[in-house]
Motif scaffolding. Sequence first.
Motif, PDB file in Angstrom:
ATOM      1  N   PHE A 140     -12.190  -4.450  -2.596  1.00 27.52           N
ATOM      2  CA  PHE A 140     -12.135  -4.025  -1.195  1.00 27.52           C
ATOM      3  C   PHE A 140     -10.849  -4.565  -0.593  1.00 27.52           C
ATOM      4  O   PHE A 140     -10.463  -5.708  -0.858  1.00 27.52           O
ATOM      5  N   GLY A 141     -10.165  -3.737   0.214  1.00 26.34           N
ATOM      6  CA  GLY A 141      -8.921  -4.213   0.805  1.00 26.34           C
ATOM      7  C   GLY A 141      -8.468  -3.367   1.974  1.00 26.34           C
ATOM      8  O   GLY A 141      -9.104  -2.372   2.337  1.00 26.34           O
ATOM      9  N   PHE A 142      -7.349  -3.772   2.562  1.00 31.47           N
ATOM     10  CA  PHE A 142      -6.743  -2.987   3.633  1.00 31.47           C
ATOM     11  C   PHE A 142      -5.247  -3.246   3.658  1.00 31.47           C
ATOM     12  O   PHE A 142      -4.738  -4.184   3.036  1.00 31.47           O
ATOM     13  N   ALA A 143      -4.528  -2.396   4.385  1.00 31.73           N
ATOM     14  CA  ALA A 143      -3.092  -2.582   4.594  1.00 31.73           C
ATOM     15  C   ALA A 143      -2.752  -2.214   6.024  1.00 31.73           C
ATOM     16  O   ALA A 143      -3.413  -1.373   6.644  1.00 31.73           O
ATOM     17  N   MET A 144      -1.722  -2.861   6.555  1.00 31.40           N
ATOM     18  CA  MET A 144      -1.242  -2.566   7.897  1.00 31.40           C
ATOM     19  C   MET A 144       0.278  -2.593   7.886  1.00 31.40           C
ATOM     20  O   MET A 144       0.890  -3.382   7.161  1.00 31.40           O
ATOM     21  N   PRO A 198       5.002   2.818  -3.379  1.00 35.62           N
ATOM     22  CA  PRO A 198       4.724   3.487  -2.105  1.00 35.62           C
ATOM     23  C   PRO A 198       3.575   2.828  -1.335  1.00 35.62           C
ATOM     24  O   PRO A 198       3.345   3.141  -0.168  1.00 35.62           O
ATOM     25  N   GLU A 199       2.829   1.963  -1.995  1.00 31.80           N
ATOM     26  CA  GLU A 199       1.712   1.255  -1.365  1.00 31.80           C
ATOM     27  C   GLU A 199       1.427   0.005  -2.184  1.00 31.80           C
ATOM     28  O   GLU A 199       1.968  -0.165  -3.272  1.00 31.80           O
ATOM     29  N   GLY A 200       0.600  -0.898  -1.647  1.00 26.43           N
ATOM     30  CA  GLY A 200       0.466  -2.212  -2.252  1.00 26.43           C
ATOM     31  C   GLY A 200      -0.729  -2.447  -3.146  1.00 26.43           C
ATOM     32  O   GLY A 200      -0.708  -3.346  -3.986  1.00 26.43           O
ATOM     33  N   GLN A 210       4.489  -3.683   4.713  1.00 24.03           N
ATOM     34  CA  GLN A 210       3.039  -3.785   4.833  1.00 24.03           C
ATOM     35  C   GLN A 210       2.557  -5.220   4.649  1.00 24.03           C
ATOM     36  O   GLN A 210       3.136  -5.996   3.888  1.00 24.03           O
ATOM     37  N   ILE A 211       1.493  -5.522   5.360  1.00 24.13           N
ATOM     38  CA  ILE A 211       0.687  -6.707   5.102  1.00 24.13           C
ATOM     39  C   ILE A 211      -0.656  -6.184   4.605  1.00 24.13           C
ATOM     40  O   ILE A 211      -1.251  -5.311   5.239  1.00 24.13           O
ATOM     41  N   GLY A 265       5.274  -7.262   2.174  1.00 20.82           N
ATOM     42  CA  GLY A 265       6.524  -6.798   1.588  1.00 20.82           C
ATOM     43  C   GLY A 265       6.828  -5.345   1.867  1.00 20.82           C
ATOM     44  O   GLY A 265       6.030  -4.618   2.469  1.00 20.82           O
ATOM     45  N   PRO A 266       8.002  -4.880   1.406  1.00 14.26           N
ATOM     46  CA  PRO A 266       8.433  -3.508   1.658  1.00 14.26           C
ATOM     47  C   PRO A 266       7.788  -2.489   0.725  1.00 14.26           C
ATOM     48  O   PRO A 266       7.508  -2.790  -0.438  1.00 14.26           O
ATOM     49  N   MET A 267       7.536  -1.292   1.254  1.00 17.23           N
ATOM     50  CA  MET A 267       7.045  -0.143   0.497  1.00 17.23           C
ATOM     51  C   MET A 267       8.010   1.018   0.767  1.00 17.23           C
ATOM     52  O   MET A 267       8.795   0.977   1.725  1.00 17.23           O
ATOM     53  N   PHE A 268       7.924   2.076  -0.061  1.00 15.21           N
ATOM     54  CA  PHE A 268       8.907   3.154   0.022  1.00 15.21           C
ATOM     55  C   PHE A 268       8.236   4.521  -0.139  1.00 15.21           C
ATOM     56  O   PHE A 268       7.520   4.749  -1.113  1.00 15.21           O
TER      57      PHE A 268
END
Length: 431
Positions: free
Chosen positions: A306-310, A81-83, A129-130, A111-114
């Motif tokens: 530390f990170g982020f997603a978009m 559901p997330e990276g 998401q990237i 890549g794809p998330m669900f």
Amino acid sequence: MNFQRPKGTNDILPVVESKHWQFIEEKARTLFSNYHFNEIRTPIFEHYEVFVRSVGDTSDIVSKEMYSFYDKKNRHMTLRPEGTAPVVRAYVENRLFGPEFSNPYKLYYIGPMFRYENPQKGRLRQFHQIGVEAFGSENPATDVETIAMAMDFFKQLGLQKIRLVINSLGDKETRENYRQALIDYLLPHESELSEDSQRRLQENPLRVLDSKDKRDQQFVAEAPSILDYLSNEAKFHFEMVTTMLDALKIAYEIDSTMVRGLDYYTHTIFEIMSDEKEMGAQSTICAGGRYNQLVEELGGPETPGFGFAMGIERILMVLKAERVTFPKENTVDAYVVSLGKETNAESLKVTQAIRNAGFSADRDFMNRKAKAQFKTAEKLGATLVLTLGEQELADRMINIKNMDTRIEKRFILSDIYNNFSKIYDEMTQEN
């Protein structure tokens, strides 16, 4: 029988749609590489426990939204559901924290998330998401560098109406002190809260601050600020983050009620939002923060991260809303017009020779008349059109036309095979 795509999914069609996706992805790859992030690719499905341990069983993702199933050996699996959790799992399993690797260890993924949720604009059940993750550094400069990279990415895409919002969730000491203060504040209003928030009040009261239910909003607005409960260490970390953002002249707002929807965050969290009116409730286009216990939670050594997603779908929405123009579609360097059945094999040979010389090329395969083939060449934006008819084939010659200048010349067919680059330069440098 149903042969339509599943609800909450999309087909990304050629040519325009897929080109826009590729443009965004390539922008990310190039920029992240400049910051010394390297790509990682993890499985689309993971063991269920990876997300329960990391995301938190009180989060909406785990409690309501995950696509979970049991495989043929009764193992509990989940479509990711997330990276972040899969990347952390891979970091631990492959011992990327070893002494042979330098810190911070920087990774990115695409890549794809669900998530099983009500599909709406910019929010699908299969979404893409990237994201980036940096492991091993507690330095607040890592927070700011990563945030700066995210802001840089959107600026390179051409977005103007964006703003950065930050907060701190502090350390363990901060969370313990604030948790009790929040319970004390919310408990007298328990009966007025939504059912989800009543449950979360005892399990994880910070989740109440993330509620979108209107019944909870009035209480969230008046809730005590976590910034008033920061430990000395957490306060120093957050002050350094704001000082460095100021030094880089990156504008930001502080929102003390922002908590994010995942349980693993500590210290700095942030969201980048679009102020474009057409985005409505989907204004957050990038989010992330620090997670100093997550690696340890998934079996690794104590390692800060530390990170982020978009979301790519949401990025496309805001690009459209701001009317950002994408670069012109890739044009074809050369298009081969093939006239007559006798030229079929030679036309294929010519087309391949052009490609082998490092140029893009295409040809007609439908045995159409010359006019129709020239129309296709124009539609593809061909720079040169090479025409090979039966007479040209007999003479071992070929006609070449520059579609911009309309200049035409005849060349010996063997020159195409021996030095097309020279011919291309000659035809494109004519005035």
